[in-house]
Write a protein that holds these residues in place. Sequence first.
Motif, PDB file in Angstrom:
ATOM      1  N   ASP A   6      43.677  39.960  43.960  1.00 22.89           N
ATOM      2  CA  ASP A   6      43.064  41.414  43.619  1.00 22.89           C
ATOM      3  C   ASP A   6      41.987  41.396  42.617  1.00 22.89           C
ATOM      4  O   ASP A   6      40.949  41.965  42.838  1.00 22.89           O
ATOM      5  CB  ASP A   6      44.360  42.108  42.934  1.00 22.89           C
ATOM      6  N   THR A   9      38.969  40.343  44.622  1.00 24.17           N
ATOM      7  CA  THR A   9      38.495  41.371  45.486  1.00 24.17           C
ATOM      8  C   THR A   9      37.572  42.433  44.536  1.00 24.17           C
ATOM      9  O   THR A   9      36.749  42.741  45.132  1.00 24.17           O
ATOM     10  CB  THR A   9      39.712  41.997  45.859  1.00 24.17           C
ATOM     11  N   LEU A  10      38.294  42.756  43.553  1.00 18.93           N
ATOM     12  CA  LEU A  10      37.569  43.430  42.392  1.00 18.93           C
ATOM     13  C   LEU A  10      36.259  42.998  41.951  1.00 18.93           C
ATOM     14  O   LEU A  10      35.148  43.848  41.789  1.00 18.93           O
ATOM     15  CB  LEU A  10      38.398  43.916  41.138  1.00 18.93           C
ATOM     16  N   LEU A  12      34.436  40.965  43.693  1.00 22.24           N
ATOM     17  CA  LEU A  12      33.164  41.001  44.440  1.00 22.24           C
ATOM     18  C   LEU A  12      32.737  42.399  44.747  1.00 22.24           C
ATOM     19  O   LEU A  12      31.609  42.603  45.195  1.00 22.24           O
ATOM     20  CB  LEU A  12      34.132  40.331  45.906  1.00 22.24           C
ATOM     21  N   CYS A  13      33.757  43.311  44.779  1.00 25.06           N
ATOM     22  CA  CYS A  13      33.076  44.799  44.840  1.00 25.06           C
ATOM     23  C   CYS A  13      32.358  45.171  43.825  1.00 25.06           C
ATOM     24  O   CYS A  13      31.284  45.723  44.171  1.00 25.06           O
ATOM     25  CB  CYS A  13      34.302  45.869  45.255  1.00 25.06           C
ATOM     26  N   MET A  14      32.721  44.853  42.664  1.00 26.35           N
ATOM     27  CA  MET A  14      31.935  45.148  41.505  1.00 26.35           C
ATOM     28  C   MET A  14      30.435  44.366  41.752  1.00 26.35           C
ATOM     29  O   MET A  14      29.308  45.149  41.459  1.00 26.35           O
ATOM     30  CB  MET A  14      32.227  44.583  40.334  1.00 26.35           C
ATOM     31  N   LYS A  16      28.615  43.965  44.367  1.00 26.92           N
ATOM     32  CA  LYS A  16      27.731  44.418  45.342  1.00 26.92           C
ATOM     33  C   LYS A  16      27.171  45.674  44.919  1.00 26.92           C
ATOM     34  O   LYS A  16      26.196  46.014  45.324  1.00 26.92           O
ATOM     35  CB  LYS A  16      28.722  44.690  46.376  1.00 26.92           C
ATOM     36  N   ALA A  17      27.678  46.323  43.767  1.00 25.21           N
ATOM     37  CA  ALA A  17      27.096  47.545  43.405  1.00 25.21           C
ATOM     38  C   ALA A  17      26.557  47.521  42.057  1.00 25.21           C
ATOM     39  O   ALA A  17      25.947  48.396  41.603  1.00 25.21           O
ATOM     40  CB  ALA A  17      28.382  48.499  43.279  1.00 25.21           C
ATOM     41  N   TYR A  79      24.347  37.810  45.501  1.00 26.67           N
ATOM     42  CA  TYR A  79      24.481  39.387  45.234  1.00 26.67           C
ATOM     43  C   TYR A  79      23.331  39.427  44.562  1.00 26.67           C
ATOM     44  O   TYR A  79      23.046  39.375  43.449  1.00 26.67           O
ATOM     45  CB  TYR A  79      25.850  39.679  44.392  1.00 26.67           C
ATOM     46  N   CYS A  86      27.983  33.746  44.064  1.00 26.07           N
ATOM     47  CA  CYS A  86      29.498  33.427  44.324  1.00 26.07           C
ATOM     48  C   CYS A  86      30.038  32.284  45.430  1.00 26.07           C
ATOM     49  O   CYS A  86      29.781  32.277  46.487  1.00 26.07           O
ATOM     50  CB  CYS A  86      30.142  34.651  44.829  1.00 26.07           C
TER      51      CYS A  86
END
Length: 137
Positions: A6, A9-10, A12-14, A16-17, A79, A86
């Motif tokens: 988890d 995942t957090l 990787l999402c972070m 991206k943005a 990224y 990563c």
Amino acid sequence: MEDGTDIVTLMLCMLKAISRDDLTELYRIVMNRYGMDGPEDELEKVFWKYLKNMFEEPLSTDPIWSELGQQRIISWRYYESCRVHCLNLESMDIYMLIERTYPLSAEMCKAMLDKKLQGGKPDENCYKMLKRWKSKL
């Protein structure tokens, strides 16, 4: 969050943005809050370690770098918004700032180049980094 996947995942999402300035500020906030010893909560400690590995001078004696040679690369992503690589390995993830030099072995550099970069468009810094890595081979 229930397990280490988890937090990955957090992260990787972070990535991206988030911009590099935001990432640098996040590092500053986390280090001010937890210092060099880090948090006690295991998931928070994983996130803290990701940031610490990215921003602080890497020590070749740190177990994280010696364990890399024994890992198979699953994916290697870049990224662009925060200029972070990563490296997703069998049992860990490594996040690296593009302009920093990390204690990667020649074998790991070759494996990364063989795996090919995924996601994001490589910029001039990425090519400079690849050139530095290639010189190790």
